[in-house]
Write a protein that holds these residues in place. Structure first.
Motif, PDB file in Angstrom:
ATOM      1  N   PHE A   4       0.833  -1.208   0.000  1.00 57.58           N
ATOM      2  CA  PHE A   4       0.000   0.000   0.000  1.00 57.58           C
ATOM      3  C   PHE A   4       0.858   1.245   0.000  1.00 57.58           C
ATOM      4  O   PHE A   4       2.050   1.201   0.325  1.00 57.58           O
ATOM      5  CB  PHE A   4      -0.913   0.013   1.237  1.00 57.58           C
ATOM      6  CG  PHE A   4      -0.173   0.091   2.548  1.00 57.58           C
ATOM      7  CD1 PHE A   4      -0.050   1.297   3.216  1.00 57.58           C
ATOM      8  CD2 PHE A   4       0.404  -1.040   3.106  1.00 57.58           C
ATOM      9  CE1 PHE A   4       0.646   1.376   4.418  1.00 57.58           C
ATOM     10  CE2 PHE A   4       1.089  -0.974   4.300  1.00 57.58           C
ATOM     11  CZ  PHE A   4       1.209   0.239   4.960  1.00 57.58           C
ATOM     12  N   ARG A   5       0.278   2.352  -0.360  1.00 56.19           N
ATOM     13  CA  ARG A   5       0.927   3.663  -0.285  1.00 56.19           C
ATOM     14  C   ARG A   5       0.689   4.196   1.118  1.00 56.19           C
ATOM     15  O   ARG A   5      -0.439   4.504   1.495  1.00 56.19           O
ATOM     16  CB  ARG A   5       0.326   4.587  -1.338  1.00 56.19           C
ATOM     17  CG  ARG A   5       0.626   6.046  -1.181  1.00 56.19           C
ATOM     18  CD  ARG A   5       2.036   6.421  -1.571  1.00 56.19           C
ATOM     19  NE  ARG A   5       2.172   7.888  -1.606  1.00 56.19           N
ATOM     20  CZ  ARG A   5       3.293   8.522  -1.885  1.00 56.19           C
ATOM     21  NH1 ARG A   5       4.375   7.834  -2.178  1.00 56.19           N
ATOM     22  NH2 ARG A   5       3.341   9.846  -1.900  1.00 56.19           N
ATOM     23  N   CYS A  31       6.637   1.561  -4.140  1.00 53.34           N
ATOM     24  CA  CYS A  31       5.435   0.732  -4.336  1.00 53.34           C
ATOM     25  C   CYS A  31       5.497  -0.008  -5.662  1.00 53.34           C
ATOM     26  O   CYS A  31       5.124  -1.189  -5.740  1.00 53.34           O
ATOM     27  CB  CYS A  31       4.181   1.612  -4.286  1.00 53.34           C
ATOM     28  SG  CYS A  31       3.728   2.183  -2.632  1.00 53.34           S
ATOM     29  N   TYR A  34      -0.696   5.645  -5.260  1.00 52.60           N
ATOM     30  CA  TYR A  34       0.116   4.422  -5.232  1.00 52.60           C
ATOM     31  C   TYR A  34       1.188   4.467  -6.324  1.00 52.60           C
ATOM     32  O   TYR A  34       2.361   4.177  -6.060  1.00 52.60           O
ATOM     33  CB  TYR A  34      -0.785   3.206  -5.423  1.00 52.60           C
ATOM     34  CG  TYR A  34      -0.071   1.875  -5.307  1.00 52.60           C
ATOM     35  CD1 TYR A  34      -0.038   1.185  -4.102  1.00 52.60           C
ATOM     36  CD2 TYR A  34       0.574   1.284  -6.408  1.00 52.60           C
ATOM     37  CE1 TYR A  34       0.611  -0.046  -3.974  1.00 52.60           C
ATOM     38  CE2 TYR A  34       1.227   0.074  -6.305  1.00 52.60           C
ATOM     39  CZ  TYR A  34       1.242  -0.589  -5.087  1.00 52.60           C
ATOM     40  OH  TYR A  34       1.904  -1.790  -4.982  1.00 52.60           O
TER      41      TYR A  34
END
Length: 276
Positions: free
Chosen positions: A23-24, A87, A81
């Motif tokens: 995840f961001r 990521c 993201y």
């Protein structure tokens, strides 16, 4: 992406886990991802999430190893993201493990249109326009290919206005349990915990007021706890009615106590004598 500890040392091995959550951090760390991670842990699903905000040029070896060892990767796609090089590198590694090792990949689209992810539109298009200026064409193409591949797996669109975030998290968690071939026994665990507390109270009450009725009440509670633990074991072992048909051949108390004791992993006498 993330794990419970923030260490990125290549010396410290990752904790044993089944699910990795990518995840961001700035988008969902304190909201959706924390709720999702908490719900999985409550069901005894070990997760790996990385809260380390200090990021270098390359993802650390501990994170690479965590991706390699995960059975299932949940990818929480959010608006920013694709803006995060970390990521994208992580995503590329996840997709690579999916191809090579058959690992399960489940995309989750949070506050972002799935088509924007698949086609690099909106904030994803803006992010890749910047990446094309700062990175070589081969790397950007690999990121895009990984993004498209991951986004095309069967996943979850959290933009349904008719469902709450809580409902979405519960559905995702149940889907993860099914994909991991795990049974959800949280409902039984809750009942068992409450009845065990009741049995303790009944024991104290019986000590202060010793009557046959009080003894029967406590015995009934203990019997129900045994039945629920039996049901829990049957569910976890995925035993079918046919597999349990032998139990119909005997209704004696001694026989049933032995069955309960074996399934609970205890001596048949200690099931009753040592409880509470």
């Amino acid at each position: 992406m993330a794990r419970s500890s923030s260490s990125s040392s290549s010396i410290t091995p990752p904790q044993k886990h089944e699910v990795l959550i990518s995840f961001r951090s700035e988008d969902t760390r304190k909201t959706f991802t924390s709720h999702l991670n908490g719900a999985l842990k409550r069901l005894d699903v070990e997760t790996y999430i990385d809260d380390n905000v200090e990021r270098g040029e390359e993802i650390p070896s501990t994170l690479v190893r965590a991706i390699e060892e995960a059975k299932l990767s949940l990818i929480v796609f959010s608006k920013n993201y694709a803006a995060d090089k970390w990521c994208l590198d992580e995503l590329k590694k996840i997709v690579d493990c999916g191809r090579r090792k058959g690992q399960i990949i489940v995309p989750v689209f949070y506050d972002i249109d799935p088509s924007d992810v698949r086609n690099q539109r909106g904030t994803f298009g803006e992010a890749f326009a910047k990446h094309e200026q700062n990175f070589d064409e081969k790397k950007v193409r690999e990121w895009k290919n990984a993004l498209v591949e991951a986004a095309n797996f069967s996943g979850w669109d959290c933009n349904d206005v008719n469902r709450t975030e809580f409902e979405m998290v519960e559905e995702i968690v149940n889907d993860v349990l099914e994909k991991l071939d795990r049974e959800n026994v949280s409902d039984l665990d809750l009942q068992i915990a409450k009845l065990e507390e009741l049995a303790k109270l009944q024991r104290e009450f019986y000590k202060s007021i010793t009557t046959f009725e009080n003894m029967l009440n406590r015995d009934a509670t203990i019997q129900r706890i045994i039945e629920l633990k039996m049901e829990r074991s049957v569910r976890l072992l995925r035993l079918t009615p046919n597999m349990l048909s032998y139990m119909q051949h005997s209704n004696s108390d001694d026989y049933n106590k032995s069955v309960f004791g074996n399934l609970l992993g205890r001596d048949d006498k200690s099931v009753f004598e040592n409880m509470f």
